[in-house]
Design a protein around this motif. Structure first.
Motif, PDB file in Angstrom:
ATOM      1  N   LEU A  75       0.734  -1.352  -0.035  1.00  0.00           N
ATOM      2  CA  LEU A  75       0.038   0.006  -0.087  1.00  0.00           C
ATOM      3  C   LEU A  75       0.867   1.121   0.088  1.00  0.00           C
ATOM      4  O   LEU A  75       0.667   2.264  -0.890  1.00  0.00           O
ATOM      5  N   VAL A  76       1.817   1.444   1.109  1.00  0.00           N
ATOM      6  CA  VAL A  76       2.633   2.496   0.983  1.00  0.00           C
ATOM      7  C   VAL A  76       3.591   2.594  -0.128  1.00  0.00           C
ATOM      8  O   VAL A  76       3.989   3.500  -0.634  1.00  0.00           O
ATOM      9  N   MET A  77       4.110   1.690  -0.747  1.00  0.00           N
ATOM     10  CA  MET A  77       4.901   1.507  -1.703  1.00  0.00           C
ATOM     11  C   MET A  77       4.317   1.920  -3.008  1.00  0.00           C
ATOM     12  O   MET A  77       4.787   2.933  -3.736  1.00  0.00           O
ATOM     13  N   ALA A  78       2.918   1.596  -3.289  1.00  0.00           N
ATOM     14  CA  ALA A  78       2.174   1.786  -4.465  1.00  0.00           C
ATOM     15  C   ALA A  78       1.850   3.524  -4.307  1.00  0.00           C
ATOM     16  O   ALA A  78       1.584   3.979  -5.245  1.00  0.00           O
TER      17      ALA A  78
ATOM     18  N   SER B  22       2.691   8.884  -6.290  1.00  0.00           N
ATOM     19  CA  SER B  22       3.004  10.325  -5.891  1.00  0.00           C
ATOM     20  C   SER B  22       4.238  10.731  -6.820  1.00  0.00           C
ATOM     21  O   SER B  22       4.136  11.662  -7.241  1.00  0.00           O
ATOM     22  N   LEU B  23       5.105   9.741  -6.925  1.00  0.00           N
ATOM     23  CA  LEU B  23       6.457  10.378  -7.855  1.00  0.00           C
ATOM     24  C   LEU B  23       5.943  10.325  -9.283  1.00  0.00           C
ATOM     25  O   LEU B  23       6.487  11.065  -9.990  1.00  0.00           O
ATOM     26  N   ASN B  24       4.947   9.121  -9.701  1.00  0.00           N
ATOM     27  CA  ASN B  24       4.491   9.131 -11.072  1.00  0.00           C
ATOM     28  C   ASN B  24       3.805  10.648 -11.369  1.00  0.00           C
ATOM     29  O   ASN B  24       3.741  11.103 -12.227  1.00  0.00           O
ATOM     30  N   VAL B  25       2.751  10.903 -10.445  1.00  0.00           N
ATOM     31  CA  VAL B  25       2.096  12.152 -10.789  1.00  0.00           C
ATOM     32  C   VAL B  25       3.092  13.308 -10.789  1.00  0.00           C
ATOM     33  O   VAL B  25       2.996  14.227 -11.561  1.00  0.00           O
ATOM     34  N   ASN B  26       3.818  13.376  -9.839  1.00  0.00           N
ATOM     35  CA  ASN B  26       4.916  14.614 -10.065  1.00  0.00           C
ATOM     36  C   ASN B  26       5.579  14.524 -11.041  1.00  0.00           C
ATOM     37  O   ASN B  26       6.193  15.720 -11.665  1.00  0.00           O
ATOM     38  N   GLY B  27       6.016  13.382 -11.732  1.00  0.00           N
ATOM     39  CA  GLY B  27       6.972  13.200 -12.949  1.00  0.00           C
ATOM     40  C   GLY B  27       6.089  13.464 -14.221  1.00  0.00           C
ATOM     41  O   GLY B  27       6.525  13.305 -15.296  1.00  0.00           O
ATOM     42  N   GLY B  28       4.686  13.372 -13.898  1.00  0.00           N
ATOM     43  CA  GLY B  28       3.874  13.444 -15.226  1.00  0.00           C
ATOM     44  C   GLY B  28       3.644  12.083 -15.979  1.00  0.00           C
ATOM     45  O   GLY B  28       3.197  12.029 -16.926  1.00  0.00           O
ATOM     46  N   HIS B  29       3.705  11.086 -15.316  1.00  0.00           N
ATOM     47  CA  HIS B  29       3.782   9.560 -15.779  1.00  0.00           C
ATOM     48  C   HIS B  29       1.850   9.188 -15.383  1.00  0.00           C
ATOM     49  O   HIS B  29       2.090   8.528 -14.502  1.00  0.00           O
ATOM     50  N   ARG B  30       1.311   9.858 -16.265  1.00  0.00           N
ATOM     51  CA  ARG B  30      -0.168   9.477 -16.224  1.00  0.00           C
ATOM     52  C   ARG B  30      -0.577   8.043 -16.167  1.00  0.00           C
ATOM     53  O   ARG B  30      -1.310   7.529 -15.356  1.00  0.00           O
ATOM     54  N   LEU B  31      -0.077   7.147 -17.046  1.00  0.00           N
ATOM     55  CA  LEU B  31      -0.573   5.614 -17.132  1.00  0.00           C
ATOM     56  C   LEU B  31       0.254   4.992 -15.918  1.00  0.00           C
ATOM     57  O   LEU B  31      -0.638   4.050 -15.382  1.00  0.00           O
TER      58      LEU B  31
ATOM     59  N   ALA C  76      -2.083   3.177 -13.006  1.00  0.00           N
ATOM     60  CA  ALA C  76      -1.813   1.619 -13.007  1.00  0.00           C
ATOM     61  C   ALA C  76      -1.622   1.200 -11.347  1.00  0.00           C
ATOM     62  O   ALA C  76      -2.011   0.354 -11.091  1.00  0.00           O
ATOM     63  N   THR C  77      -1.006   2.172 -10.798  1.00  0.00           N
ATOM     64  CA  THR C  77      -0.671   2.001  -9.333  1.00  0.00           C
ATOM     65  C   THR C  77      -1.737   2.064  -8.433  1.00  0.00           C
ATOM     66  O   THR C  77      -1.883   1.420  -7.445  1.00  0.00           O
ATOM     67  N   SER C  78      -2.944   2.612  -9.105  1.00  0.00           N
ATOM     68  CA  SER C  78      -4.245   2.634  -8.259  1.00  0.00           C
ATOM     69  C   SER C  78      -4.651   1.264  -7.861  1.00  0.00           C
ATOM     70  O   SER C  78      -5.359   1.083  -7.039  1.00  0.00           O
ATOM     71  N   PHE C  79      -4.504   0.206  -8.980  1.00  0.00           N
ATOM     72  CA  PHE C  79      -4.968  -1.190  -8.686  1.00  0.00           C
ATOM     73  C   PHE C  79      -4.315  -1.676  -7.473  1.00  0.00           C
ATOM     74  O   PHE C  79      -4.928  -2.380  -6.474  1.00  0.00           O
ATOM     75  N   ALA C  80      -2.866  -1.519  -7.428  1.00  0.00           N
ATOM     76  CA  ALA C  80      -2.297  -2.056  -6.215  1.00  0.00           C
ATOM     77  C   ALA C  80      -2.538  -1.330  -4.970  1.00  0.00           C
ATOM     78  O   ALA C  80      -2.546  -2.018  -3.984  1.00  0.00           O
ATOM     79  N   ILE C  81      -2.885  -0.134  -4.908  1.00  0.00           N
ATOM     80  CA  ILE C  81      -3.424   0.640  -3.857  1.00  0.00           C
ATOM     81  C   ILE C  81      -4.685   0.017  -3.246  1.00  0.00           C
ATOM     82  O   ILE C  81      -5.055  -0.242  -2.197  1.00  0.00           O
ATOM     83  N   GLY C  82      -5.532  -0.022  -4.444  1.00  0.00           N
ATOM     84  CA  GLY C  82      -6.886  -0.762  -3.706  1.00  0.00           C
ATOM     85  C   GLY C  82      -6.678  -2.047  -3.409  1.00  0.00           C
ATOM     86  O   GLY C  82      -7.596  -2.486  -2.331  1.00  0.00           O
TER      87      GLY C  82
ATOM     88  N   VAL D 265      -7.009  -5.664   1.579  1.00  0.00           N
ATOM     89  CA  VAL D 265      -6.363  -6.581   2.854  1.00  0.00           C
ATOM     90  C   VAL D 265      -6.288  -5.864   4.067  1.00  0.00           C
ATOM     91  O   VAL D 265      -6.731  -6.723   5.126  1.00  0.00           O
ATOM     92  N   VAL D 266      -5.700  -4.822   4.013  1.00  0.00           N
ATOM     93  CA  VAL D 266      -5.682  -4.142   5.352  1.00  0.00           C
ATOM     94  C   VAL D 266      -6.900  -3.763   5.981  1.00  0.00           C
ATOM     95  O   VAL D 266      -7.297  -4.250   7.203  1.00  0.00           O
ATOM     96  N   LEU D 267      -7.998  -3.405   5.247  1.00  0.00           N
ATOM     97  CA  LEU D 267      -9.463  -3.322   6.125  1.00  0.00           C
ATOM     98  C   LEU D 267      -9.981  -4.627   6.432  1.00  0.00           C
ATOM     99  O   LEU D 267     -10.829  -4.623   7.363  1.00  0.00           O
ATOM    100  N   LYS D 268      -9.641  -5.657   5.927  1.00  0.00           N
ATOM    101  CA  LYS D 268     -10.200  -6.969   6.038  1.00  0.00           C
ATOM    102  C   LYS D 268      -9.605  -7.634   7.602  1.00  0.00           C
ATOM    103  O   LYS D 268     -10.012  -8.094   8.167  1.00  0.00           O
ATOM    104  N   GLN D 269      -8.190  -7.392   7.438  1.00  0.00           N
ATOM    105  CA  GLN D 269      -7.548  -7.897   8.627  1.00  0.00           C
ATOM    106  C   GLN D 269      -7.506  -7.045   9.736  1.00  0.00           C
ATOM    107  O   GLN D 269      -7.425  -7.657  10.983  1.00  0.00           O
ATOM    108  N   MET D 270      -7.536  -5.787   9.813  1.00  0.00           N
ATOM    109  CA  MET D 270      -7.248  -4.962  10.929  1.00  0.00           C
ATOM    110  C   MET D 270      -8.410  -4.828  12.058  1.00  0.00           C
ATOM    111  O   MET D 270      -8.313  -4.654  13.179  1.00  0.00           O
ATOM    112  N   PRO D 271      -9.585  -4.731  11.403  1.00  0.00           N
ATOM    113  CA  PRO D 271     -10.813  -4.676  12.402  1.00  0.00           C
ATOM    114  C   PRO D 271     -10.835  -5.773  13.289  1.00  0.00           C
ATOM    115  O   PRO D 271     -10.449  -6.886  13.076  1.00  0.00           O
TER     116      PRO D 271
END
Length: 110
Positions: free
Chosen positions: A13-16, A21-30, A34-40, A45-51
């Motif tokens: 999650l944090v790596m993605a 963030s680095l992609n947005v700042n660098g203008g790498h739109r695609l 793509a990283t949004s899928f890894a974030i989701g 997993v976090v939301l299913k395990q932590m509660p």
């Protein structure tokens, strides 16, 4: 097993998020999209395990995944961009920019 899942999901999650963030700042739109899928996926997993009841080990795993993830994102991003760009020509995005305008001179009608 839950502690390992929490560490791995927080790491991803944090790596993605860092790479996005680095992609947005660098203008790498695609790549940013793509990283949004890894974030989701990692968020699921976090939301299913932590509660519910969590042990000290699970909390420590959750908290330590973030620093490790951002460290790796900052190290991985330059290599990732370099590798994905190899042999490709950047697209011409000049049509996305507004047309240049000449400055108005005093007394010139609108």
């Amino acid at each position: 097993m839950i502690a390992l899942a929490l560490f791995a999901s927080t790491f991803v999650l944090v790596m993605a998020l860092g790479i996005q963030s680095l992609n947005v700042n660098g203008g790498h739109r695609l790549l940013a999209c793509a990283t949004s899928f890894a974030i989701g996926a990692a968020n699921l997993v976090v939301l299913k395990q932590m509660p519910g009841h969590t042990t000290g080990l699970e909390i420590a795993a959750y908290l330590s995944g973030g620093p490790a993830g951002i460290w790796c994102a900052m190290a991985l991003h330059p290599w990732l961009v370099r590798t994905l760009r190899r042999g490709t020509v950047p697209p011409d995005l000049s049509h996305c920019a507004p047309a240049p305008t000449s400055p108005r001179r005093p007394g010139q009608p609108d």
